[in-house]
Design a protein around this motif. Structure first.
Motif, PDB file in Angstrom:
ATOM      1  N   ARG A   1      14.176 -90.146 -27.104  1.00 17.24           N
ATOM      2  CA  ARG A   1      13.084 -89.873 -26.414  1.00 17.24           C
ATOM      3  C   ARG A   1      11.956 -90.834 -26.715  1.00 17.24           C
ATOM      4  NH1 ARG A   1      12.193 -83.597 -26.508  1.00 17.24           N
ATOM      5  NH2 ARG A   1      10.677 -83.762 -24.742  1.00 17.24           N
TER       6      ARG A   1
ATOM      7  N   ALA B   1       4.851 -88.544 -17.488  1.00 16.39           N
ATOM      8  CA  ALA B   1       6.210 -87.485 -17.446  1.00 16.39           C
ATOM      9  C   ALA B   1       7.184 -88.158 -16.675  1.00 16.39           C
ATOM     10  CB  ALA B   1       5.996 -86.082 -17.484  1.00 16.39           C
ATOM     11  N   GLN B   2       6.861 -88.562 -15.537  1.00 16.85           N
ATOM     12  CA  GLN B   2       7.730 -88.962 -14.458  1.00 16.85           C
ATOM     13  C   GLN B   2       8.101 -90.392 -14.863  1.00 16.85           C
ATOM     14  OE1 GLN B   2       6.501 -88.396 -10.728  1.00 16.85           O
ATOM     15  NE2 GLN B   2       7.253 -86.326 -10.510  1.00 16.85           N
ATOM     16  N   ARG B   3       7.243 -91.176 -15.315  1.00 17.71           N
ATOM     17  CA  ARG B   3       7.518 -92.842 -15.657  1.00 17.71           C
ATOM     18  C   ARG B   3       8.299 -92.665 -16.682  1.00 17.71           C
ATOM     19  NH1 ARG B   3       2.110 -96.203 -16.042  1.00 17.71           N
ATOM     20  NH2 ARG B   3       1.689 -94.734 -14.302  1.00 17.71           N
ATOM     21  N   HIS B   4       8.087 -91.825 -17.866  1.00 19.86           N
ATOM     22  CA  HIS B   4       8.721 -92.017 -19.069  1.00 19.86           C
ATOM     23  C   HIS B   4       9.594 -90.500 -19.166  1.00 19.86           C
ATOM     24  CE1 HIS B   4       6.587 -95.625 -20.403  1.00 19.86           C
ATOM     25  NE2 HIS B   4       5.629 -94.865 -19.800  1.00 19.86           N
ATOM     26  N   PRO B   5      10.791 -90.500 -18.535  1.00 14.94           N
ATOM     27  CA  PRO B   5      11.592 -89.156 -18.720  1.00 14.94           C
ATOM     28  C   PRO B   5      12.121 -88.656 -20.312  1.00 14.94           C
ATOM     29  CG  PRO B   5      12.523 -90.835 -17.205  1.00 14.94           C
ATOM     30  CD  PRO B   5      11.786 -91.447 -17.839  1.00 14.94           C
ATOM     31  N   HIS B   6      11.755 -87.389 -20.501  1.00 17.92           N
ATOM     32  CA  HIS B   6      11.922 -86.611 -21.648  1.00 17.92           C
ATOM     33  C   HIS B   6      10.961 -87.187 -22.543  1.00 17.92           C
ATOM     34  CE1 HIS B   6      15.823 -85.752 -19.765  1.00 17.92           C
ATOM     35  NE2 HIS B   6      16.301 -87.160 -19.921  1.00 17.92           N
TER      36      HIS B   6
ATOM     37  N   ASP C   1       8.069 -80.287 -24.169  1.00 15.20           N
ATOM     38  CA  ASP C   1       7.202 -81.351 -23.795  1.00 15.20           C
ATOM     39  C   ASP C   1       6.116 -81.683 -24.791  1.00 15.20           C
ATOM     40  OD1 ASP C   1       8.332 -81.517 -21.113  1.00 15.20           O
ATOM     41  OD2 ASP C   1       7.368 -79.507 -20.609  1.00 15.20           O
TER      42      ASP C   1
END
Length: 427
Positions: free
Chosen positions: A230, A254-259, A300
C-alpha cells in the motif's frame, strides 16, 4: 532585585492554595498524574541515592529526550541523576529510556516552598536546564544554595528576545545567576548575551545527537506485513486545523493512488477520537491505535494516538509531514524521521526549528508546502517516484548527521562543574 520579581515571589507564595486547586483541576482534565501529584508540590516519590547528584530538567517531550545522551554520559561518570519534566507524556517516555543511575520526577511548580522541599530532598551538586526554562523562584533558590545552574541546548528566539527586551532588568537579573549558558546557535548566543547572560558558549543542538526513537522489531514487522503493497504517508505531531488539510489530501489522492493509507499522529494523543471523527465525517474509514485496532485493507486513516510509538510509525512510512508547520505553531523537530529514513515535508511555520529545517532543506531532504493543494501535489509526486523519495531521505539523514557533536561539546563545557561536584565543592 527588580520589583516585579519581588512581586512574583510574594504572589506565588500567597497563592499557593490556588496552585493546589489548579493542579487538581489539571488532574481532572487528564493533564496531571493523580498518583504522582505530590511531586508537583516538591514531595519526592523516590529516595535520593548516595553520592553526588545532578539535576537535569526538560520541559516536555522534545527537550527531555534531547537530554538523554547527556544523562547517559553523566551516569557513566558515576554520578546520579534526577531528571524532571512537566508533562505526563514526557514522563511516560522518559521512564522507559533512562539509564541505570537516573530517576524521573515531575518538576515542582515554581512556588518557593515547593522548590525548597525539592532541593532539601535531592540536594543536587549541579542543575542543568534545557533550552529556555527560566523560572524565577527556582533560579533564586539555586543561587541562594550556591548550586551552579547551567542552561544547555539554550534557545532564545527572536520573538522571545523582543519580548524580554521590554523587561531588561528582570531577564538580566535572572540570567546573571546562570553559571554558564550553552546556546544552540550563534544567534541564540548573541541574544542571550545581549539580555545579560555573563558567560555564553555555542555548543550546537543536542537533538542532532539524540538516538532515534526505538521500536519493537516484531511490531514493526507485523504492521509492515499488514500494510505491504500500500502507498503510505504519515502526518506526525499534528495540531487542530492541520488534520482537516491532511484528510482533504487523502481524499484528493485516493483515486490516483489506490489503497492509500494515511497515518495521523496527533501531537496530543488524547485528541485521537477527535481526529478519527474528522475522518469519518469526511466519508473515510478510520481506526485508532489506542483501541488496539490494526489497519486492515479497508482502513483509510489510521490514527496513531498512543504514547511512545513514534519510532514505529516513522519506520513504517517513507514520507513524513511534520505537524505544527501548517498551523502557526512553529514546527516540530524533524530530526527523528530524518534519522529513520523518511523524506520530510513541512509547512511555512518553522520558526521554532529554523536551523534544522534550513539545513535539511538546503540538502534537498525536505520540501516546503503552503497548503493542502501543494501538499497533495508533493505527496502524490513522492508516492509515485520511489527514487526521489529515497534520495530525499538520504539527503535528510546526511544533513542531520553532519550537524552532530553537541553532546561532546556540552560535556566538555560542563566538565569543570562535574569536577567540582565530585570534589564536593560549591560555586
Amino acid at each position: 532585585m527588580p520589583i516585579l520579581i519581588k512581586t512574583y515571589r510574594t504572589v506565588t507564595s500567597v497563592l499557593e492554595p490556588a496552585v493546589i486547586g489548579l493542579l487538581y483541576w489539571r488532574q481532572r482534565q487528564g493533564r496531571e498524574d493523580r498518583t504522582r501529584l505530590g511531586e508537583r508540590r516538591g514531595y519526592p516519590s523516590r529516595q535520593r541515592p548516595k553520592g553526588h547528584l545532578i539535576w537535569v530538567h526538560g520541559a516536555s517531550i522534545g527537550e527531555t529526550l534531547s537530554l538523554l545522551p547527556v544523562v547517559e554520559r553523566l551516569t557513566q561518570r558515576g554520578l546520579s541523576v534526577v531528571v524532571t519534566s512537566g508533562t505526563r507524556t514526557s514522563a511516560a517516555l522518559i521512564a522507559r529510556r533512562l539509564p541505570p543511575g537516573a530517576v524521573h520526577q515531575f518538576v515542582p511548580v515554581d512556588v518557593p516552598r515547593y522548590i525548597r522541599r525539592f532541593l532539601d530532598h535531592w540536594r543536587p551538586d549541579l542543575a542543568l536546564v534545557a533550552e529556555s526554562e527560566i523560572w524565577p523562584n527556582t533560579v533564586f533558590a539555586l543561587d541562594e544554595r550556591h548550586i551552579p545552574l547551567v542552561m544547555v541546548n539554550g534557545r532564545m528566539s527572536d520573538r522571545s528576545f523582543q519580548r524580554w527586551q521590554k523587561l531588561p532588568r528582570i531577564i538580566g537579573t535572572l540570567l546573571e545567576r546562570f553559571a554558564l549558558c550553552l546556546a544552540q546557535t550563534s544567534d541564540d548566543a548573541v541574544r542571550l548575551a545581549r539580555l545579560g547572560a555573563p558567560r555564553v558558549l555555542v555548543s550546537g543542538n543536542l537533538k542532532f545527537d539524540s538516538p532515534p526513537p526505538p521500536a519493537d522489531p516484531r511490531v514493526v514487522a507485523h504492521l509492515s506485513g499488514l500494510i505491504a503493497g500500500r502507498p503510505v504517508w504519515l502526518a506526525a505531531s499534528t495540531h487542530p486545523g492541520e488534520e482537516n488539510a491532511i484528510i482533504a489530501v487523502h481524499r484528493a489522492l485516493a483515486q490516483r493512488h489506490p489503497h492509500l493509507l494515511t497515518i495521523i499522529a496527533p501531537r496530543h494523543p488524547h485528541r485521537g477520537p477527535e481526529v478519527a471523527a474528522l475522518a469519518e465525517r469526511a466519508g473515510l474509514r478510520a481506526s485508532q491505535r489506542s483501541n488496539g485496532i490494526h489497519p486492515d485493507r479497508a482502513t483509510d486513516v489510521y490514527v496513531a494516538d498512543t504514547v511512545g510509538e513514534m519510532g514505529l510509525f516513522f519506520r513504517l512510512s517513507p514520507i513524513v509531514l511534520m505537524g505544527g508547520t501548517l498551523a502557526p505553531i512553529g514546527g516540530h523537530n524533524p530530526i527523528e524521521p530524518a534519522k529513520l529514513g523518511a523524506a520530510i515535508l513541512h509547512g511555512p511555520h518553522v520558526h521554532s526549528a529554523t536551523e534544522i529545517y534550513e539545513a535539511i532543506g538546503k540538502a534537498r531532504g525536505a520540501l516546503m508546502v503552503k497548503d493542502s493543494a501543494s501538499l497533495a501535489r508533493a505527496v502524490s509526486e513522492l508516492l509515485g517516484n520511489a527514487a526521489l523519495t529515497r534520495d530525499m531521505a538520504r539527503a535528510a539523514a546526511d544533513a542531520v548527521q553532519a550537524l552532530g557533536g553537541a553532546v561532546d561539546r556540552t560535556m566538555q563545557s560542563i566538565e569543570p562543574f562535574i569536577v567540582q561536584a565530585k570534589l564536593g565543592a560549591r560555586r
